[in-house]
Design a protein around this motif. Structure first.
Motif, PDB file in Angstrom:
ATOM      1  N   ALA A 111       4.852   2.284   9.469  1.00 32.33           N
ATOM      2  CA  ALA A 111       4.367   2.144   8.089  1.00 32.33           C
ATOM      3  C   ALA A 111       5.075   3.131   7.158  1.00 32.33           C
ATOM      4  O   ALA A 111       5.445   2.785   6.030  1.00 32.33           O
ATOM      5  CB  ALA A 111       2.854   2.341   8.030  1.00 32.33           C
ATOM      6  N   GLU A 112       5.271   4.352   7.625  1.00 35.74           N
ATOM      7  CA  GLU A 112       5.950   5.358   6.803  1.00 35.74           C
ATOM      8  C   GLU A 112       7.422   5.000   6.602  1.00 35.74           C
ATOM      9  O   GLU A 112       7.975   5.176   5.519  1.00 35.74           O
ATOM     10  CB  GLU A 112       5.819   6.742   7.431  1.00 35.74           C
ATOM     11  CG  GLU A 112       6.370   7.853   6.570  1.00 35.74           C
ATOM     12  CD  GLU A 112       5.702   7.970   5.207  1.00 35.74           C
ATOM     13  OE1 GLU A 112       6.383   8.439   4.270  1.00 35.74           O
ATOM     14  OE2 GLU A 112       4.526   7.607   5.052  1.00 35.74           O
ATOM     15  N   LEU A 113       8.075   4.491   7.636  1.00 32.29           N
ATOM     16  CA  LEU A 113       9.469   4.073   7.493  1.00 32.29           C
ATOM     17  C   LEU A 113       9.597   2.932   6.485  1.00 32.29           C
ATOM     18  O   LEU A 113      10.537   2.906   5.690  1.00 32.29           O
ATOM     19  CB  LEU A 113      10.040   3.639   8.846  1.00 32.29           C
ATOM     20  CG  LEU A 113      10.407   4.751   9.806  1.00 32.29           C
ATOM     21  CD1 LEU A 113      10.853   4.185  11.130  1.00 32.29           C
ATOM     22  CD2 LEU A 113      11.486   5.640   9.225  1.00 32.29           C
ATOM     23  N   ILE A 114       8.649   2.012   6.520  1.00 28.44           N
ATOM     24  CA  ILE A 114       8.671   0.906   5.551  1.00 28.44           C
ATOM     25  C   ILE A 114       8.549   1.452   4.141  1.00 28.44           C
ATOM     26  O   ILE A 114       9.286   1.054   3.240  1.00 28.44           O
ATOM     27  CB  ILE A 114       7.554  -0.110   5.875  1.00 28.44           C
ATOM     28  CG1 ILE A 114       7.894  -0.842   7.173  1.00 28.44           C
ATOM     29  CG2 ILE A 114       7.343  -1.087   4.715  1.00 28.44           C
ATOM     30  CD1 ILE A 114       6.746  -1.640   7.756  1.00 28.44           C
ATOM     31  N   ARG A 115       7.612   2.396   3.928  1.00 27.94           N
ATOM     32  CA  ARG A 115       7.453   2.996   2.589  1.00 27.94           C
ATOM     33  C   ARG A 115       8.725   3.710   2.156  1.00 27.94           C
ATOM     34  O   ARG A 115       9.153   3.604   1.013  1.00 27.94           O
ATOM     35  CB  ARG A 115       6.264   3.953   2.570  1.00 27.94           C
ATOM     36  CG  ARG A 115       4.931   3.254   2.474  1.00 27.94           C
ATOM     37  CD  ARG A 115       3.815   4.231   2.112  1.00 27.94           C
ATOM     38  NE  ARG A 115       3.522   5.173   3.172  1.00 27.94           N
ATOM     39  CZ  ARG A 115       2.716   4.928   4.205  1.00 27.94           C
ATOM     40  NH1 ARG A 115       2.120   3.767   4.312  1.00 27.94           N
ATOM     41  NH2 ARG A 115       2.501   5.841   5.114  1.00 27.94           N
ATOM     42  N   LEU A 116       9.361   4.437   3.074  1.00 25.88           N
ATOM     43  CA  LEU A 116      10.613   5.116   2.736  1.00 25.88           C
ATOM     44  C   LEU A 116      11.694   4.102   2.371  1.00 25.88           C
ATOM     45  O   LEU A 116      12.456   4.305   1.434  1.00 25.88           O
ATOM     46  CB  LEU A 116      11.086   5.976   3.899  1.00 25.88           C
ATOM     47  CG  LEU A 116      10.307   7.253   4.161  1.00 25.88           C
ATOM     48  CD1 LEU A 116      10.741   7.873   5.481  1.00 25.88           C
ATOM     49  CD2 LEU A 116      10.455   8.224   3.024  1.00 25.88           C
ATOM     50  N   GLY A 117      11.771   3.023   3.121  1.00 31.44           N
ATOM     51  CA  GLY A 117      12.747   1.975   2.840  1.00 31.44           C
ATOM     52  C   GLY A 117      12.529   1.330   1.488  1.00 31.44           C
ATOM     53  O   GLY A 117      13.469   1.043   0.752  1.00 31.44           O
ATOM     54  N   GLU A 118      11.270   1.113   1.129  1.00 25.85           N
ATOM     55  CA  GLU A 118      10.960   0.499  -0.171  1.00 25.85           C
ATOM     56  C   GLU A 118      11.339   1.423  -1.309  1.00 25.85           C
ATOM     57  O   GLU A 118      11.851   0.997  -2.326  1.00 25.85           O
ATOM     58  CB  GLU A 118       9.473   0.150  -0.239  1.00 25.85           C
ATOM     59  CG  GLU A 118       9.097  -1.007   0.663  1.00 25.85           C
ATOM     60  CD  GLU A 118       7.595  -1.195   0.803  1.00 25.85           C
ATOM     61  OE1 GLU A 118       6.822  -0.316   0.327  1.00 25.85           O
ATOM     62  OE2 GLU A 118       7.187  -2.210   1.399  1.00 25.85           O
ATOM     63  N   LYS A 119      11.116   2.717  -1.136  1.00 23.78           N
ATOM     64  CA  LYS A 119      11.461   3.697  -2.182  1.00 23.78           C
ATOM     65  C   LYS A 119      12.968   3.809  -2.364  1.00 23.78           C
ATOM     66  O   LYS A 119      13.449   3.981  -3.459  1.00 23.78           O
ATOM     67  CB  LYS A 119      10.899   5.078  -1.837  1.00 23.78           C
ATOM     68  CG  LYS A 119       9.409   5.165  -1.943  1.00 23.78           C
ATOM     69  CD  LYS A 119       8.950   6.545  -1.524  1.00 23.78           C
ATOM     70  CE  LYS A 119       7.433   6.632  -1.488  1.00 23.78           C
ATOM     71  NZ  LYS A 119       6.975   7.918  -0.981  1.00 23.78           N
ATOM     72  N   GLY A 120      13.699   3.727  -1.257  1.00 22.49           N
ATOM     73  CA  GLY A 120      15.152   3.935  -1.327  1.00 22.49           C
ATOM     74  C   GLY A 120      15.958   2.676  -1.429  1.00 22.49           C
ATOM     75  O   GLY A 120      17.169   2.722  -1.496  1.00 22.49           O
ATOM     76  N   ASP A 121      15.331   1.497  -1.446  1.00 26.56           N
ATOM     77  CA  ASP A 121      16.066   0.226  -1.459  1.00 26.56           C
ATOM     78  C   ASP A 121      16.288  -0.222  -2.880  1.00 26.56           C
ATOM     79  O   ASP A 121      15.379  -0.649  -3.568  1.00 26.56           O
ATOM     80  CB  ASP A 121      15.291  -0.836  -0.676  1.00 26.56           C
ATOM     81  CG  ASP A 121      16.130  -2.078  -0.425  1.00 26.56           C
ATOM     82  OD1 ASP A 121      17.320  -2.068  -0.775  1.00 26.56           O
ATOM     83  OD2 ASP A 121      15.584  -3.039   0.134  1.00 26.56           O
ATOM     84  N   SER A 122      17.523  -0.138  -3.333  1.00 27.35           N
ATOM     85  CA  SER A 122      17.838  -0.542  -4.700  1.00 27.35           C
ATOM     86  C   SER A 122      18.453  -1.918  -4.747  1.00 27.35           C
ATOM     87  O   SER A 122      18.831  -2.406  -5.793  1.00 27.35           O
ATOM     88  CB  SER A 122      18.796   0.473  -5.342  1.00 27.35           C
ATOM     89  OG  SER A 122      19.968   0.562  -4.567  1.00 27.35           O
ATOM     90  N   SER A 123      18.589  -2.592  -3.582  1.00 28.68           N
ATOM     91  CA  SER A 123      19.192  -3.918  -3.580  1.00 28.68           C
ATOM     92  C   SER A 123      18.172  -5.016  -3.759  1.00 28.68           C
ATOM     93  O   SER A 123      17.025  -4.850  -3.748  1.00 28.68           O
ATOM     94  CB  SER A 123      19.967  -4.145  -2.276  1.00 28.68           C
ATOM     95  OG  SER A 123      19.154  -3.901  -1.156  1.00 28.68           O
TER      96      SER A 123
END
Length: 123
Positions: A111-123
């Protein structure tokens, strides 16, 4: 999440889910991916022999399966981590540690990795 001073690589199990995850990580992080059978079969001694020659300038991301990762985390760091599908841990190897021993730097659940990915995903 990754120390930019290190030369990173991804080592993944050749089994379907782990290999797909390894390839996705490789694309996202622009890192090479190698597939190792011992990550699928749980052969600690073979994996340890591959990790032993790592130098302080190298980093590795392992992509594999349970129950091996929980057991291996205890062997590497002394901490038995509760790996769920998609969990990740970062371990630091250095010259002062014996071969195939590491310091746990961080551990995150999916869940935390998903949140990090959403924050850092600019595509």
């Amino acid at each position: 999440l990754l120390d930019s001073r290190l030369e990173w690589q991804i080592l993944a199990s050749p089994l379907a889910r782990a290999s797909q995850t390894g390839v996705l990580l490789g694309k996202k992080l622009r890192l090479p991916v190698r597939f190792l059978p011992e990550l699928a079969t749980g052969e600690w001694s073979v994996l340890a022999s591959r990790l032993a020659p790592l130098t302080p300038g190298q980093g590795v991301i392992l992509v594999g399966h349970e129950p091996f990762f929980s057991a291996w985390s205890r062997l590497l760091t002394g901490c038995a981590l509760p790996f769920k599908k998609g969990a990740a841990a970062c371990c630091r190897f250095d010259e002062e540690q014996p071969a195939a021993k590491a310091e746990l730097r961080w551990f995150v659940q999916p869940a935390e990795l998903i949140r990090l990915g959403e924050k850092g995903d600019s595509s």
